[in-house]
Scaffold this motif. Sequence first.
Motif, PDB file in Angstrom:
ATOM      1  N   PHE A   1      -5.988   5.919  -6.566  1.00 34.80           N
ATOM      2  CA  PHE A   1      -5.825   4.597  -5.988  1.00 34.80           C
ATOM      3  C   PHE A   1      -6.335   4.546  -4.545  1.00 34.80           C
ATOM      4  CE2 PHE A   1      -3.645   4.319  -9.871  1.00 34.80           C
ATOM      5  CZ  PHE A   1      -3.842   2.998 -10.266  1.00 34.80           C
ATOM      6  N   HIS A   2      -7.649   4.658  -4.469  1.00 35.37           N
ATOM      7  CA  HIS A   2      -8.467   4.514  -3.259  1.00 35.37           C
ATOM      8  C   HIS A   2      -9.812   4.075  -3.820  1.00 35.37           C
ATOM      9  CE1 HIS A   2      -9.603   6.212   0.911  1.00 35.37           C
ATOM     10  NE2 HIS A   2     -10.646   5.536   0.472  1.00 35.37           N
TER      11      HIS A   2
ATOM     12  N   PRO B   1      -8.856   3.072   3.718  1.00 36.42           N
ATOM     13  CA  PRO B   1      -8.057   3.365   2.524  1.00 36.42           C
ATOM     14  C   PRO B   1      -7.568   2.113   1.788  1.00 36.42           C
ATOM     15  CG  PRO B   1      -6.711   3.665   4.469  1.00 36.42           C
ATOM     16  CD  PRO B   1      -8.101   3.315   4.952  1.00 36.42           C
TER      17      PRO B   1
ATOM     18  N   MET C   1       0.843  -1.191   0.000  1.00 40.01           N
ATOM     19  CA  MET C   1       0.000   0.000   0.000  1.00 40.01           C
ATOM     20  C   MET C   1       0.883   1.247   0.000  1.00 40.01           C
ATOM     21  SD  MET C   1      -3.104   0.896   2.525  1.00 40.01           S
ATOM     22  CE  MET C   1      -4.504   1.243   1.519  1.00 40.01           C
ATOM     23  N   ASN C   2       0.459   2.220  -0.760  1.00 35.74           N
ATOM     24  CA  ASN C   2       1.190   3.479  -0.880  1.00 35.74           C
ATOM     25  C   ASN C   2       1.086   4.257   0.436  1.00 35.74           C
ATOM     26  OD1 ASN C   2       2.126   6.016  -1.532  1.00 35.74           O
ATOM     27  ND2 ASN C   2       1.093   6.107  -3.499  1.00 35.74           N
TER      28      ASN C   2
ATOM     29  N   SER D   1      -8.461  10.303   0.756  1.00 31.91           N
ATOM     30  CA  SER D   1      -8.154  10.303   2.196  1.00 31.91           C
ATOM     31  C   SER D   1      -8.043  11.732   2.711  1.00 31.91           C
ATOM     32  CB  SER D   1      -6.852   9.538   2.473  1.00 31.91           C
ATOM     33  OG  SER D   1      -7.047   8.160   2.288  1.00 31.91           O
TER      34      SER D   1
ATOM     35  N   GLU E   1      -7.274  -5.566  -3.308  1.00 28.68           N
ATOM     36  CA  GLU E   1      -6.899  -5.569  -1.887  1.00 28.68           C
ATOM     37  C   GLU E   1      -8.008  -6.055  -0.966  1.00 28.68           C
ATOM     38  OE1 GLU E   1      -5.337  -1.996  -0.239  1.00 28.68           O
ATOM     39  OE2 GLU E   1      -3.737  -1.868  -1.702  1.00 28.68           O
TER      40      GLU E   1
ATOM     41  N   LYS F   1      -0.968   9.658   1.359  1.00 27.51           N
ATOM     42  CA  LYS F   1      -2.426   9.713   1.393  1.00 27.51           C
ATOM     43  C   LYS F   1      -2.990  10.051   0.012  1.00 27.51           C
ATOM     44  CE  LYS F   1      -4.433  11.752   4.986  1.00 27.51           C
ATOM     45  NZ  LYS F   1      -4.691  12.711   6.077  1.00 27.51           N
ATOM     46  N   SER F   2      -4.063   9.371  -0.354  1.00 24.60           N
ATOM     47  CA  SER F   2      -4.745   9.686  -1.610  1.00 24.60           C
ATOM     48  C   SER F   2      -5.540  10.982  -1.446  1.00 24.60           C
ATOM     49  CB  SER F   2      -5.705   8.553  -1.998  1.00 24.60           C
ATOM     50  OG  SER F   2      -6.850   8.571  -1.156  1.00 24.60           O
TER      51      SER F   2
ATOM     52  N   GLN G   1      -8.307   3.142 -13.509  1.00 22.76           N
ATOM     53  CA  GLN G   1      -8.321   3.773 -12.192  1.00 22.76           C
ATOM     54  C   GLN G   1      -7.294   4.897 -12.152  1.00 22.76           C
ATOM     55  OE1 GLN G   1      -7.783   1.018  -8.952  1.00 22.76           O
ATOM     56  NE2 GLN G   1      -8.249   2.561  -7.396  1.00 22.76           N
TER      57      GLN G   1
ATOM     58  N   GLU H   1      -6.633   0.522  -1.784  1.00 16.35           N
ATOM     59  CA  GLU H   1      -6.224   1.074  -3.076  1.00 16.35           C
ATOM     60  C   GLU H   1      -7.068   0.559  -4.236  1.00 16.35           C
ATOM     61  OE1 GLU H   1      -2.058   0.866  -3.895  1.00 16.35           O
ATOM     62  OE2 GLU H   1      -1.554   2.173  -2.227  1.00 16.35           O
ATOM     63  N   THR H   2      -7.270  -0.760  -4.324  1.00 13.48           N
ATOM     64  CA  THR H   2      -8.003  -1.351  -5.440  1.00 13.48           C
ATOM     65  C   THR H   2      -8.866  -2.504  -4.945  1.00 13.48           C
ATOM     66  OG1 THR H   2      -6.462  -3.112  -6.091  1.00 13.48           O
ATOM     67  CG2 THR H   2      -6.002  -0.899  -6.957  1.00 13.48           C
TER      68      THR H   2
END
Length: 106
Positions: A97-98, A48, A1-2, A9, A54, A5-6, A94, A50-51
Motif C-alpha cells: 500500500f504505496h 508515500p 494513512m497507515n 518507504s 488518495e 512505513k511500507s 494491490q 497508499e492508493t
Amino acid sequence: MNPEKSIFSKIIDREIPSDIVYEDDKCIVINDINPKARVHLLVIPKKPLETLFELSPEDKDLMGHMMLLLPQLARAQGLDGFKTQINTGESGGQEVFHIHIHLLGK
C-alpha cells in the motif's frame, strides 16, 4: 494513512536493500523481486501515497513525471514495447500500500 512505513518507504530510506535502476528527487525505480516478465520494474513515488484513491490535484506533476519516465526506462532496458499496471486497493490486487507502477516487457 497507515502510520507504519511500507516496504517501499523503507527501500527509499535505504533501510532495506534493493536493486535500484533509477532515482531522482520524485521517485525511485527498482527491479521487482518476483518478476513476471524479462523486464519488470517498479516505479515508486517518494511521496508515500497508499492508493490512487488518495491522489489530489497537487499530485498531478508527480504522476505525470512518473508516466513520462516509463518510456525512457523501457528504452534504457532495450524494450520496443511494454505494459504498465497499477493495482489499486485490496480488491484491485494491490499488495503493497504505496502507489507504484509496474513496467513489464519481453
